[in-house]
Design an enzyme around this catalytic site. Sequence first.
Site, PDB file in Angstrom:
ATOM      1  N   CYS A 117       0.845  -1.204   0.000  1.00 53.02           N
ATOM      2  CA  CYS A 117       0.000   0.000   0.000  1.00 53.02           C
ATOM      3  C   CYS A 117       0.874   1.246   0.000  1.00 53.02           C
ATOM      4  CB  CYS A 117      -0.935   0.010   1.201  1.00 53.02           C
ATOM      5  SG  CYS A 117      -0.184   0.563   2.738  1.00 53.02           S
ATOM      6  N   CYS A 120       3.759   2.855   4.639  1.00 49.20           N
ATOM      7  CA  CYS A 120       4.901   2.771   5.559  1.00 49.20           C
ATOM      8  C   CYS A 120       6.210   3.063   4.843  1.00 49.20           C
ATOM      9  CB  CYS A 120       4.977   1.373   6.173  1.00 49.20           C
ATOM     10  SG  CYS A 120       5.483   0.108   4.961  1.00 49.20           S
ATOM     11  N   CYS A 164       4.864  -2.307   9.310  1.00 50.55           N
ATOM     12  CA  CYS A 164       4.254  -2.464   7.995  1.00 50.55           C
ATOM     13  C   CYS A 164       3.153  -3.502   8.160  1.00 50.55           C
ATOM     14  CB  CYS A 164       5.274  -2.947   6.972  1.00 50.55           C
ATOM     15  SG  CYS A 164       4.502  -3.357   5.392  1.00 50.55           S
ATOM     16  N   VAL A 356      17.546  10.394  28.775  1.00 46.92           N
ATOM     17  CA  VAL A 356      17.586   9.526  29.953  1.00 46.92           C
ATOM     18  C   VAL A 356      16.842  10.213  31.098  1.00 46.92           C
ATOM     19  CG1 VAL A 356      19.147   8.505  31.648  1.00 46.92           C
ATOM     20  CG2 VAL A 356      19.749   8.459  29.219  1.00 46.92           C
ATOM     21  N   ARG A 436      14.090  -8.413  30.478  1.00 50.48           N
ATOM     22  CA  ARG A 436      12.766  -7.821  30.203  1.00 50.48           C
ATOM     23  C   ARG A 436      11.954  -8.839  29.409  1.00 50.48           C
ATOM     24  NH1 ARG A 436      11.592  -4.391  25.641  1.00 50.48           N
ATOM     25  NH2 ARG A 436      10.969  -2.617  26.922  1.00 50.48           N
ATOM     26  N   GLN A 799     -12.871   0.930   0.113  1.00 50.43           N
ATOM     27  CA  GLN A 799     -12.839  -0.260  -0.735  1.00 50.43           C
ATOM     28  C   GLN A 799     -14.108  -0.401  -1.585  1.00 50.43           C
ATOM     29  OE1 GLN A 799     -11.011  -2.544   2.982  1.00 50.43           O
ATOM     30  NE2 GLN A 799     -11.328  -3.943   1.316  1.00 50.43           N
ATOM     31  N   PHE A 830      -7.747  -4.149   4.194  1.00 47.86           N
ATOM     32  CA  PHE A 830      -7.963  -5.433   4.877  1.00 47.86           C
ATOM     33  C   PHE A 830      -9.421  -5.640   5.279  1.00 47.86           C
ATOM     34  CE2 PHE A 830      -3.858  -3.475   6.219  1.00 47.86           C
ATOM     35  CZ  PHE A 830      -3.080  -4.102   5.258  1.00 47.86           C
ATOM     36  N   ARG A 943      -9.988  -9.278   6.475  1.00 49.94           N
ATOM     37  CA  ARG A 943      -9.257 -10.267   5.670  1.00 49.94           C
ATOM     38  C   ARG A 943      -9.540 -11.708   6.107  1.00 49.94           C
ATOM     39  NH1 ARG A 943      -2.958  -9.071   4.147  1.00 49.94           N
ATOM     40  NH2 ARG A 943      -2.924 -10.109   2.158  1.00 49.94           N
ATOM     41  N   GLU A1293      -6.513 -13.447   0.525  1.00 48.73           N
ATOM     42  CA  GLU A1293      -6.945 -13.830   1.867  1.00 48.73           C
ATOM     43  C   GLU A1293      -6.558 -15.254   2.281  1.00 48.73           C
ATOM     44  OE1 GLU A1293     -11.031 -11.646   2.720  1.00 48.73           O
ATOM     45  OE2 GLU A1293     -10.903 -12.414   0.685  1.00 48.73           O
TER      46      GLU A1293
HETATM   47  C1  LIG Z   1       7.065   4.736  21.364  1.00 47.45           C
HETATM   48  C2  LIG Z   1       7.815   4.813  22.659  1.00 47.45           C
HETATM   49  C3  LIG Z   1       8.218   3.648  23.271  1.00 47.45           C
HETATM   50  C4  LIG Z   1       8.891   3.703  24.483  1.00 47.45           C
HETATM   51  N1  LIG Z   1       9.284   2.529  25.058  1.00 47.45           N
HETATM   52  C5  LIG Z   1       9.955   2.569  26.239  1.00 47.45           C
HETATM   53  C6  LIG Z   1      10.396   1.380  26.877  1.00 47.45           C
HETATM   54  O1  LIG Z   1      10.197   0.276  26.380  1.00 47.45           O
HETATM   55  N2  LIG Z   1      11.041   1.488  28.052  1.00 47.45           N
HETATM   56  C7  LIG Z   1      11.291   2.694  28.630  1.00 47.45           C
HETATM   57  O2  LIG Z   1      11.900   2.748  29.688  1.00 47.45           O
HETATM   58  N3  LIG Z   1      10.889   3.825  28.061  1.00 47.45           N
HETATM   59  C8  LIG Z   1      10.220   3.797  26.885  1.00 47.45           C
HETATM   60  N4  LIG Z   1       9.792   4.965  26.316  1.00 47.45           N
HETATM   61  C9  LIG Z   1       9.906   6.207  27.065  1.00 47.45           C
HETATM   62  C10 LIG Z   1      11.049   7.082  26.621  1.00 47.45           C
HETATM   63  O3  LIG Z   1      12.241   6.568  27.115  1.00 47.45           O
HETATM   64  C11 LIG Z   1      10.762   8.467  27.163  1.00 47.45           C
HETATM   65  O4  LIG Z   1       9.643   8.965  26.457  1.00 47.45           O
HETATM   66  C12 LIG Z   1      11.899   9.406  26.953  1.00 47.45           C
HETATM   67  O5  LIG Z   1      13.084   8.951  27.523  1.00 47.45           O
HETATM   68  C13 LIG Z   1      11.578  10.760  27.525  1.00 47.45           C
HETATM   69  O6  LIG Z   1      12.607  11.649  27.179  1.00 47.45           O
HETATM   70  P1  LIG Z   1      12.302  12.995  26.432  1.00 47.45           P
HETATM   71  O7  LIG Z   1      13.590  13.700  26.314  1.00 47.45           O
HETATM   72  O8  LIG Z   1      11.572  12.792  25.197  1.00 47.45           O
HETATM   73  O9  LIG Z   1      11.383  13.686  27.505  1.00 47.45           O
HETATM   74  P2  LIG Z   1      10.255  14.758  27.299  1.00 47.45           P
HETATM   75  O10 LIG Z   1       9.094  14.130  26.644  1.00 47.45           O
HETATM   76  O11 LIG Z   1      10.797  15.968  26.709  1.00 47.45           O
HETATM   77  O12 LIG Z   1       9.894  15.000  28.807  1.00 47.45           O
HETATM   78  C14 LIG Z   1       9.204  14.019  29.566  1.00 47.45           C
HETATM   79  C15 LIG Z   1       8.765  14.640  30.894  1.00 47.45           C
HETATM   80  O13 LIG Z   1       9.896  14.853  31.713  1.00 47.45           O
HETATM   81  C16 LIG Z   1      10.076  16.238  32.020  1.00 47.45           C
HETATM   82  N5  LIG Z   1      11.521  16.454  31.978  1.00 47.45           N
HETATM   83  C17 LIG Z   1      12.355  16.125  30.968  1.00 47.45           C
HETATM   84  N6  LIG Z   1      13.629  16.353  31.348  1.00 47.45           N
HETATM   85  C18 LIG Z   1      13.579  16.832  32.591  1.00 47.45           C
HETATM   86  C19 LIG Z   1      14.584  17.231  33.537  1.00 47.45           C
HETATM   87  N7  LIG Z   1      15.861  17.172  33.250  1.00 47.45           N
HETATM   88  N8  LIG Z   1      14.163  17.622  34.739  1.00 47.45           N
HETATM   89  C20 LIG Z   1      12.857  17.687  35.053  1.00 47.45           C
HETATM   90  N9  LIG Z   1      11.879  17.332  34.221  1.00 47.45           N
HETATM   91  C21 LIG Z   1      12.241  16.897  33.005  1.00 47.45           C
HETATM   92  C22 LIG Z   1       9.263  16.967  30.985  1.00 47.45           C
HETATM   93  O14 LIG Z   1       8.807  18.200  31.462  1.00 47.45           O
HETATM   94  C23 LIG Z   1       8.130  16.009  30.739  1.00 47.45           C
HETATM   95  O15 LIG Z   1       7.158  16.144  31.728  1.00 47.45           O
HETATM   96  C24 LIG Z   1       9.149   4.951  25.094  1.00 47.45           C
HETATM   97  C25 LIG Z   1       8.743   6.127  24.478  1.00 47.45           C
HETATM   98  C26 LIG Z   1       8.078   6.074  23.266  1.00 47.45           C
HETATM   99  C27 LIG Z   1       7.602   7.343  22.626  1.00 47.45           C
HETATM  100  S1  FES Z   2       3.221  -1.449   2.457  1.00 48.43           S
HETATM  101 FE1  FES Z   2       1.316  -1.095   3.441  1.00 48.43          FE
HETATM  102  S2  FES Z   2       1.924  -0.736   5.465  1.00 48.43           S
HETATM  103 FE2  FES Z   2       3.767  -1.311   4.516  1.00 48.43          FE
END
Ligand SMILES: Cc1cc2nc3c(=O)[nH]c(=O)nc-3n(C[C@H](O)[C@H](O)[C@H](O)COP(=O)(O)OP(=O)(O)OC[C@H]3O[C@@H](n4cnc5c(N)ncnc54)[C@H](O)[C@@H]3O)c2cc1C
Ligand code: FES
EC number: 1.2.3.7
Length: 1360
Positions: A117, A120, A164, A356, A436, A799, A830, A943, A1293
């Site tokens: 499609c 992605c 995908c 972090v 984990r 569709q 689908f 599907r 399908e």
């Molecule tokens: C799709 C997806 C999957 C993920 N999967 C996992 C996973 O499997 N395991 C896991 O552990 N994590 C997971 N995460 C979480 C990810 O690690 C955190 O979203 C990310 O580390 C946050 O960091 P950031 O810089 O984007 O924070 P931001 O989104 O910018 O901030 C997050 C929050 O913290 C505050 N903040 C940020 N920095 C500071 C600081 N220094 N002091 C005070 N407040 C602060 C902000 O104000 C906000 O409230 C996932 C995230 C996503 C989007």
């Molecule tokens: S080609 Fe359709 S989602 Fe990847």
Amino acid sequence: MEDRETTYTLVFAVNGERFELSSVDPSTTLLEFLRSRTRFKSVKLSCGEGGCGACVVLLSKYDPVLKQVEDFTVSSCLTLLCSINGCSITTSEGLGNSKDGFHPIHQRFSGFHASQCGFCTPGMCISLFSALINAEKTHRPEPSPGFSKLTVSEAERAIAGNLCRCTGYRPIVDACKSFAADLDMEDLGINSFYKKGDSREVKASKLPLYNRNHEIPTFPEFLKKEIKSKMLLNSENHSWYNPTSIEDLQRFLEFNEVNNRTRMKLVVGNTGAGYYKELDRYDNYIDLKYIPELSMIRRDHTGIEIGANVTISKAIEALREENKDEFHSGCEVMLKKISNHMEKIASGFIRNSASVGGNLVMAQRRHFPSDIATILLAVGSIVDIITGSRHEKLTLEEFLERPPIDPKSVLLSIKVPSWAPINSETNTKLLFETYRAAPRPLGNALPYLNAAFLAEVSPCKTSDGIIINNCQLAFGAYGTKHATRARKVEEFLAGKMLSVGALYEVIKLVRASVVPEDGTSSPAYRSSLAVSFLFEFLSPLVDPSSEFSNGWLEGCTGNLLVDAAKNYDHSEHIKIPTLLSSEQVVELSREYHPVGEPITKAGAAIQASGEAVYVDDIPSPVNCLHGAFICSTKPLAWVKGIKFKPNSLPDGVIAVISFKDIPKGGENIGSKTMFGTEPLFADDLTRCAGQRLAFVVAETQKHADMAANFAVVDYDMENLELPILTVEEAVKKSSLFEVPPSLYPKQVGDFSKGMAEADHKILSAEIKLGSQYYFYMETQTSLAVPDEDNCMLVYSSIQCPESAHITIARCLGIPEHNVRVITRRVGGGFGGKAIKAMPVATACALAAHKLRRPVRIYLNRKTDMIMAGGRHPMKISYNVGFKSNGKITALHLDILINAGISADISPIMPLNMLGALKKYDWGALSFDIKVCKTNHSSKSAMRAPGEVQASFIAEAVIEHVASTLSVGVDFVRNINLHTFNSLYLFYEGSAVEPLEYTLPAIWDKLARSSSFYQRTEMIKEFNRCNKWRKRGISRVPILHEVSLRATPGKVSILSDGSVVVEVGGIELGQGLWTKVKQMAAFALSTIQCDGAGDLLQKVRVIQSDTLSLIQGGFTAGSTTSESSCEAVRLCCSILVERLTPLKERLQEQMGSIQWDMLIFQAHMQAVNLSASSYYVPDLSSMKYLNYGAAVSEVEVNILTGETMILQADIIYDCGQSLNPAVDLGQIEGAFVQGIGFFMLEEYLTNSDGLVIAEGTWTYKIPTIDTIPKQFNVEILNSGQHKKRVLSSKASGEPPLLLAVSVHCATRAAIRDAREQLLSWHGLDGSGSAFQLEVPATMPVVKELCGLDNVDMYLQSLLSS
Ligand SMILES: Cc1cc2nc3c(=O)[nH]c(=O)nc-3n(C[C@H](O)[C@H](O)[C@H](O)COP(=O)(O)OP(=O)(O)OC[C@H]3O[C@@H](n4cnc5c(N)ncnc54)[C@H](O)[C@@H]3O)c2cc1C
Ligand code: FES
Ligand code: FES
């Protein structure tokens, strides 16, 4: 101090173009900007929460001091626009395009058939591009010409976070791997570049050339010149601030506190917004990225200190850095293990911007189930925070245990202390592991539980054992507020010499300590994981030859512990490829050339470059408004009113449309099928959770979504009966949909007689099956534009445009000739964009009609998931009679199908089910199938609707019979396969001929090609030798009945000889246009003039337009490609007939005639060069049967419940394939979607029936790490079928049904695990029957393998 310059405008580049913005809403994401304010539409919105990769872009930063460009991917749906000041963005259009030439990435995605499609594909291309250019920056040896420095493993991992839903990933991985320096060309699958037999050199030379030295610049020179110093955006216009020091930050925070009416947000990567789905805007944003103290990484002998802003990707690099001078090797190994664990957090494009510190603050403040908190807790990390002017250093444990820190507290850094080296005097050793358990091994899935254990051990002086001097055990993400140390267990272990008895006590303690809070899903499973992981960690200390030792404690007892240190280093980041090379076997046929050729999918390259236009890519007309649905959360209630919090009408909202706005003469109708209609909106009474109550129309999609989100519906249950939420209640209340007798399948044979012949009977066995969500990457979308004279033009991703057309006309009360529905391509359907797309298009049309302005909608993923309905859940009970040799003599089924509130297509389900269920000779077959009307959202076609459930039911019965008789399942399958005679009896009415019954041949061939019997023996041996991993293998046949429907076509030849084709079928990614193109080229070539043999490039299939080609019908049921092809063939025959006299005349006059000249002359001589047709299939050949079989082998980790699919082998009969590459893509893609249904996807609802699996965080479709490691597919060319369209068969399908083999293999593995478990109980476990639910998720599998299997094992050791 670095040079910094404050700017008040936002400056950045996109694909080399400069953008400067003086005022921006700071909550604007990069994706919103790109899609709404630039011409770059390759960045797709699919989840909006960081979980799919459709929106990935390359972000490049320039360091003017080092003169270096740093390139990395980010998710544009979470990246805030203001945070990219001074950066350069590259999207897939920026790599190449149809005008300037495609990039080899685009060409290879196209030639490896890696785009279906296409929704992605641009994101995939950018993920690969980033990996390529970063590999080039390494000091690896020069690769051979045409290749990059990328490795195969990196190529695979590059797209590990990209979802995908169409391809099944194998061809995508091939396209990526084709660039890798360490590639074995033999590992690449079918493609349009070279032939199988070509030499390696020829193969390599035929790939579209990748020239490493001519890669596009990612950072434009003009921007480099502009960024003489780092540009800092500090602007009230943007409400965006970039403090450059802690003092600066403190000033901002103080100022904010003084003016404490403002809502302020600290941001780094903003990825947290993906989890918390923040929609509202803050007054001020403070970007912490430019504070040096927060971005440093400091290493010394005391440990490694990581600034809070450091991204997870950078932290991983730093933790992996080797530096023997600072840390002892034991500590270095620990740091590497931390980094390996971090690599499983989210996906690369999230880790590149996620900090972090952000992660830890989310864990501390809002109880995010963090991995980082757990692993850093185990190693005794220290955090540094400031609150106002107060500066504190705390242990991570103290930090986590505090009440949520307030908004003005800032985390500065986290320090991982250095751990003591081996003390050669006491001979101590440091052990560290992290764990984990998550549904996707490579990441992009939150864990059910994570853990990290650190222990200092030494040999016992008086005996052979090992003493744990002390240990730190951390567990997290299992449903507690934050990660915790298991103190009681630590205390118990301290100073203990480990023995089996001690281990048994430990696991009892762990189980009591790691207890999820109320409301957490699968609590017992999560506790059992804690037990499993600690057992895995400690058992080598009791038994060095344990399965888990990995040799790291070899020689650990006695004085050899120091030597053991050498074995301990198993932290190396082993980069082995995820997938093994797979084989595709296709037989080509040139009989109808170019039909039958594996040509590249039409439009694949523009899909890759992002130029392909989907509905949401159509630029908004002037004055366009945007809509969002407000859905009911109650299954049955009076709707008293809808209000908005906090305002009466939120910002930007223009209108709220409901059933009251249906115009005079119109109907409250949202969709129609042959079984009835569904209302567009609930009237005063809502009849299911998820029902549309109203449509908010606003100036932007964001305003509409926010308003819908904040809507408060006033419900009342007065005088209402309780809703019907189960099929049992529906039956009790006779709430059933009628199935027209002509559609109700026929019983076969005499059930009572069959039962009387049986030696054994199973009575009243029960099975339950749940739903599945489509997860098309493009959600539902539509654009309605009012036209002159009360007409309405609607673009819809659908569709069945014809039905939408009729529905819209009826809703608006206008004649059908006032409506036109246009569909070009659909980003995955689908079945979900058949009926369910109609109300979306109709709501836009209604709003546009009322407001006299264009109205569009692009559903957010959550609303889409709530409204979609999905696959039909059902409850089945059966009675089966069988002989002692396994031959089944009679089967009776009672099936209750939960159809939801509207009929939709549900009355067709019994017929569909029986078409697949009759794959075995049941002797006699009787059934009672009820289609229940309940207060759930109406279920729709997905599907293989009904067929996939039926195929599963058939296998469940077979498995049950086999386990009752204690004989092999394959044996029972074999004995019950149809003979031709029994097939004929069961499928009376379908075109069945002896020669066409290829299943027995497929069945035997597959056993040979997959070495089924040898592997079955090897698995027995494997299971005998391994306690904690069990394998299973299963061979499963499928039989799938399809039927053709009437379809129109139109072919027109333009004056230059180019050809334009219109068909009833819609291009959904299934390759319909490609097959149609091939058919047009073939059928026109029968004119036999010069150049007519090469017409493929002259044919263009165009979008469907319901006024241009009427009676388009449905694109569903796998046969639309072939019937559209047949309609086109009919048109071409008419044209050939019209052209033949002229051709003969011209040939006579000129000796030969070129196609172009013939057409030119035909135009001159007024030959009608446009022909249309309506293909109506012949009654005698309308239905036919499809055959295939699959062998799957899995390995189950019985400590965690994880199932890995080691290998899948498929043989599928495609008749004479119209395009083997397209059919192969359909087979692989369908199989993987089936894996999703059987193993992963839980489409959960709450007790009111409201969907609660609302996005990528909770709904897990397969990813590259969950598909078969080795995936071999053979397309059988079963030759001539005179009554089929050029002897072809369907592929869309039926192959989905083959995925049941994975479920059956899992059941086989579990059977062995259960036998072992019972033997630990001292019982004989053979032949015990059990049900394996669908989907067989990790908790389900683990529960069957024994949540207490570790306890039982230890008990058995203690008692022996
Ligand atoms: C799709 C997806 C999957 C993920 N999967 C996992 C996973 O499997 N395991 C896991 O552990 N994590 C997971 N995460 C979480 C990810 O690690 C955190 O979203 C990310 O580390 C946050 O960091 P950031 O810089 O984007 O924070 P931001 O989104 O910018 O901030 C997050 C929050 O913290 C505050 N903040 C940020 N920095 C500071 C600081 N220094 N002091 C005070 N407040 C602060 C902000 O104000 C906000 O409230 C996932 C995230 C996503 C989007
Ligand atoms: S080609 Fe359709 S989602 Fe990847
Ligand atoms: S749309 Fe951004 S990751 Fe899915």
